[in-house]
Scaffold this motif. Structure first.
Motif, PDB file in Angstrom:
ATOM      1  N   PHE A   7      44.817  23.226 -73.474  1.00 10.54           N
ATOM      2  CA  PHE A   7      44.437  22.234 -72.463  1.00 10.54           C
ATOM      3  C   PHE A   7      45.258  20.955 -72.612  1.00 10.54           C
ATOM      4  O   PHE A   7      45.505  20.264 -71.647  1.00 10.54           O
ATOM      5  CB  PHE A   7      42.945  21.912 -72.551  1.00 10.54           C
ATOM      6  N   ARG A   8      45.645  20.641 -73.843  1.00  8.65           N
ATOM      7  CA  ARG A   8      46.462  19.456 -74.069  1.00  8.65           C
ATOM      8  C   ARG A   8      47.916  19.705 -73.708  1.00  8.65           C
ATOM      9  O   ARG A   8      48.621  18.803 -73.288  1.00  8.65           O
ATOM     10  CB  ARG A   8      46.362  19.026 -75.532  1.00  8.65           C
ATOM     11  N   GLU A   9      48.380  20.935 -73.890  1.00 10.34           N
ATOM     12  CA  GLU A   9      49.794  21.236 -73.715  1.00 10.34           C
ATOM     13  C   GLU A   9      50.154  21.671 -72.296  1.00 10.34           C
ATOM     14  O   GLU A   9      51.236  21.357 -71.809  1.00 10.34           O
ATOM     15  CB  GLU A   9      50.207  22.343 -74.690  1.00 10.34           C
ATOM     16  N   GLU A  10      49.314  22.407 -71.666  1.00 12.63           N
ATOM     17  CA  GLU A  10      49.651  23.026 -70.386  1.00 12.63           C
ATOM     18  C   GLU A  10      49.006  22.255 -69.231  1.00 12.63           C
ATOM     19  O   GLU A  10      47.791  22.185 -69.113  1.00 12.63           O
ATOM     20  CB  GLU A  10      49.168  24.476 -70.372  1.00 12.63           C
ATOM     21  N   PRO A  11      49.824  21.680 -68.320  1.00 13.62           N
ATOM     22  CA  PRO A  11      49.271  20.925 -67.198  1.00 13.62           C
ATOM     23  C   PRO A  11      48.449  21.779 -66.236  1.00 13.62           C
ATOM     24  O   PRO A  11      47.534  21.288 -65.599  1.00 13.62           O
ATOM     25  CB  PRO A  11      50.495  20.344 -66.490  1.00 13.62           C
ATOM     26  N   SER A  12      48.760  23.081 -66.128  1.00 10.03           N
ATOM     27  CA  SER A  12      48.018  23.922 -65.186  1.00 10.03           C
ATOM     28  C   SER A  12      46.586  24.159 -65.657  1.00 10.03           C
ATOM     29  O   SER A  12      45.734  24.538 -64.859  1.00 10.03           O
ATOM     30  CB  SER A  12      48.724  25.258 -64.978  1.00 10.03           C
ATOM     31  N   LEU A  13      46.301  23.964 -66.943  1.00  9.91           N
ATOM     32  CA  LEU A  13      44.938  24.104 -67.440  1.00  9.91           C
ATOM     33  C   LEU A  13      44.179  22.779 -67.407  1.00  9.91           C
ATOM     34  O   LEU A  13      42.953  22.775 -67.393  1.00  9.91           O
ATOM     35  CB  LEU A  13      44.942  24.643 -68.873  1.00  9.91           C
ATOM     36  N   ARG A  14      44.902  21.676 -67.390  1.00  7.96           N
ATOM     37  CA  ARG A  14      44.238  20.371 -67.361  1.00  7.96           C
ATOM     38  C   ARG A  14      43.510  20.134 -66.046  1.00  7.96           C
ATOM     39  O   ARG A  14      42.411  19.605 -66.037  1.00  7.96           O
ATOM     40  CB  ARG A  14      45.259  19.260 -67.579  1.00  7.96           C
ATOM     41  N   ARG A  15      44.143  20.496 -64.942  1.00  8.60           N
ATOM     42  CA  ARG A  15      43.555  20.209 -63.634  1.00  8.60           C
ATOM     43  C   ARG A  15      42.190  20.875 -63.464  1.00  8.60           C
ATOM     44  O   ARG A  15      41.219  20.185 -63.141  1.00  8.60           O
ATOM     45  CB  ARG A  15      44.507  20.635 -62.521  1.00  8.60           C
ATOM     46  N   PRO A  16      42.044  22.198 -63.676  1.00  5.89           N
ATOM     47  CA  PRO A  16      40.703  22.775 -63.514  1.00  5.89           C
ATOM     48  C   PRO A  16      39.724  22.265 -64.565  1.00  5.89           C
ATOM     49  O   PRO A  16      38.536  22.116 -64.277  1.00  5.89           O
ATOM     50  CB  PRO A  16      40.912  24.280 -63.644  1.00  5.89           C
ATOM     51  N   GLY A  17      40.207  21.958 -65.759  1.00  6.14           N
ATOM     52  CA  GLY A  17      39.323  21.430 -66.789  1.00  6.14           C
ATOM     53  C   GLY A  17      38.762  20.069 -66.423  1.00  6.14           C
ATOM     54  O   GLY A  17      37.565  19.802 -66.576  1.00  6.14           O
ATOM     55  N   ILE A  18      39.619  19.187 -65.919  1.00  2.00           N
ATOM     56  CA  ILE A  18      39.176  17.854 -65.517  1.00  2.00           C
ATOM     57  C   ILE A  18      38.258  17.936 -64.311  1.00  2.00           C
ATOM     58  O   ILE A  18      37.242  17.236 -64.241  1.00  2.00           O
ATOM     59  CB  ILE A  18      40.397  16.953 -65.238  1.00  2.00           C
ATOM     60  N   ILE A  19      38.584  18.793 -63.357  1.00  2.00           N
ATOM     61  CA  ILE A  19      37.738  18.937 -62.170  1.00  2.00           C
ATOM     62  C   ILE A  19      36.367  19.493 -62.554  1.00  2.00           C
ATOM     63  O   ILE A  19      35.341  19.025 -62.064  1.00  2.00           O
ATOM     64  CB  ILE A  19      38.438  19.797 -61.110  1.00  2.00           C
ATOM     65  N   LEU A  20      36.338  20.473 -63.442  1.00  7.81           N
ATOM     66  CA  LEU A  20      35.056  21.021 -63.888  1.00  7.81           C
ATOM     67  C   LEU A  20      34.232  19.987 -64.644  1.00  7.81           C
ATOM     68  O   LEU A  20      33.013  19.908 -64.475  1.00  7.81           O
ATOM     69  CB  LEU A  20      35.268  22.249 -64.763  1.00  7.81           C
ATOM     70  N   TRP A  83      38.297  29.718 -61.496  1.00  5.55           N
ATOM     71  CA  TRP A  83      39.629  29.130 -61.384  1.00  5.55           C
ATOM     72  C   TRP A  83      40.189  28.819 -62.772  1.00  5.55           C
ATOM     73  O   TRP A  83      41.348  29.115 -63.063  1.00  5.55           O
ATOM     74  CB  TRP A  83      39.539  27.877 -60.524  1.00  5.55           C
ATOM     75  N   LEU A  84      39.351  28.244 -63.635  1.00  2.00           N
ATOM     76  CA  LEU A  84      39.790  27.952 -64.997  1.00  2.00           C
ATOM     77  C   LEU A  84      40.142  29.238 -65.750  1.00  2.00           C
ATOM     78  O   LEU A  84      41.159  29.299 -66.446  1.00  2.00           O
ATOM     79  CB  LEU A  84      38.697  27.184 -65.749  1.00  2.00           C
ATOM     80  N   ALA A  85      39.328  30.264 -65.608  1.00  3.25           N
ATOM     81  CA  ALA A  85      39.600  31.542 -66.273  1.00  3.25           C
ATOM     82  C   ALA A  85      40.897  32.163 -65.752  1.00  3.25           C
ATOM     83  O   ALA A  85      41.687  32.713 -66.533  1.00  3.25           O
ATOM     84  CB  ALA A  85      38.427  32.497 -66.071  1.00  3.25           C
ATOM     85  N   GLY A  89      44.148  32.844 -68.017  1.00  6.09           N
ATOM     86  CA  GLY A  89      44.748  34.171 -68.088  1.00  6.09           C
ATOM     87  C   GLY A  89      46.230  34.140 -67.791  1.00  6.09           C
ATOM     88  O   GLY A  89      47.030  34.800 -68.458  1.00  6.09           O
ATOM     89  N   ARG A  90      46.627  33.363 -66.809  1.00  8.05           N
ATOM     90  CA  ARG A  90      48.051  33.220 -66.499  1.00  8.05           C
ATOM     91  C   ARG A  90      48.786  32.544 -67.642  1.00  8.05           C
ATOM     92  O   ARG A  90      49.909  32.909 -67.968  1.00  8.05           O
ATOM     93  CB  ARG A  90      48.238  32.402 -65.219  1.00  8.05           C
ATOM     94  N   PHE A  91      48.146  31.535 -68.259  1.00 11.68           N
ATOM     95  CA  PHE A  91      48.759  30.848 -69.395  1.00 11.68           C
ATOM     96  C   PHE A  91      48.913  31.792 -70.579  1.00 11.68           C
ATOM     97  O   PHE A  91      49.960  31.816 -71.221  1.00 11.68           O
ATOM     98  CB  PHE A  91      47.893  29.641 -69.791  1.00 11.68           C
ATOM     99  N   SER A  92      47.893  32.597 -70.847  1.00 14.59           N
ATOM    100  CA  SER A  92      47.937  33.527 -71.985  1.00 14.59           C
ATOM    101  C   SER A  92      48.960  34.627 -71.775  1.00 14.59           C
ATOM    102  O   SER A  92      49.564  35.121 -72.724  1.00 14.59           O
ATOM    103  CB  SER A  92      46.570  34.136 -72.214  1.00 14.59           C
ATOM    104  N   ALA A  93      49.166  35.038 -70.535  1.00 10.34           N
ATOM    105  CA  ALA A  93      50.135  36.102 -70.257  1.00 10.34           C
ATOM    106  C   ALA A  93      51.576  35.619 -70.457  1.00 10.34           C
ATOM    107  O   ALA A  93      52.457  36.425 -70.740  1.00 10.34           O
ATOM    108  CB  ALA A  93      49.956  36.590 -68.829  1.00 10.34           C
TER     109      ALA A  93
END
Length: 95
Positions: A7-20, A83-85, A89-93
């Motif tokens: 969540f700290r490193e990847e911007p694509s995970l920050r957005r859904p995390g902050i929105i949630l 959306w976060l999941a 998943g995309r980040f992990s792949a």
């Protein structure tokens, strides 16, 4: 690797995390304020708080806001978790 590191490193995970986080805060605070506002209203009194926009009657207002928070809890919040999941998943792949 900790669970919070992506969540700290990847911007694509920050957005859904902050929105949630914002959505969850809105639900918790809003329902608490609505409960306090409804508790102040008694049968036959017009003591509804000024800060809460009122619809046609007090009953309509209470039902509207209750349904709004139910929609946020049971439709929007699970969609946000999906959306976060998906983003995780995309980040992990890509690792």
């Amino acid at each position: 690797m900790s669970l919070i590191a992506p969540f700290r490193e990847e911007p694509s995970l920050r957005r859904p995390g902050i929105i949630l986080l914002g959505l969850l805060t809105t639900i918790l605070v809003g329902e608490r304020l609505l409960t306090m506002a409804v508790a102040g209203v008694r049968q036959g009194s017009s003591g509804f708080p000024v800060w809460l926009p009122e619809l046609g009657s007090i009953g309509e207002t209470i039902v509207f806001y209750s349904m709004l928070f139910d929609m946020l809890k049971f439709i929007v919040l699970p969609a946000g978790f999906l959306w976060l999941a998906y983003q995780y998943g995309r980040f992990s792949a890509n690792i």
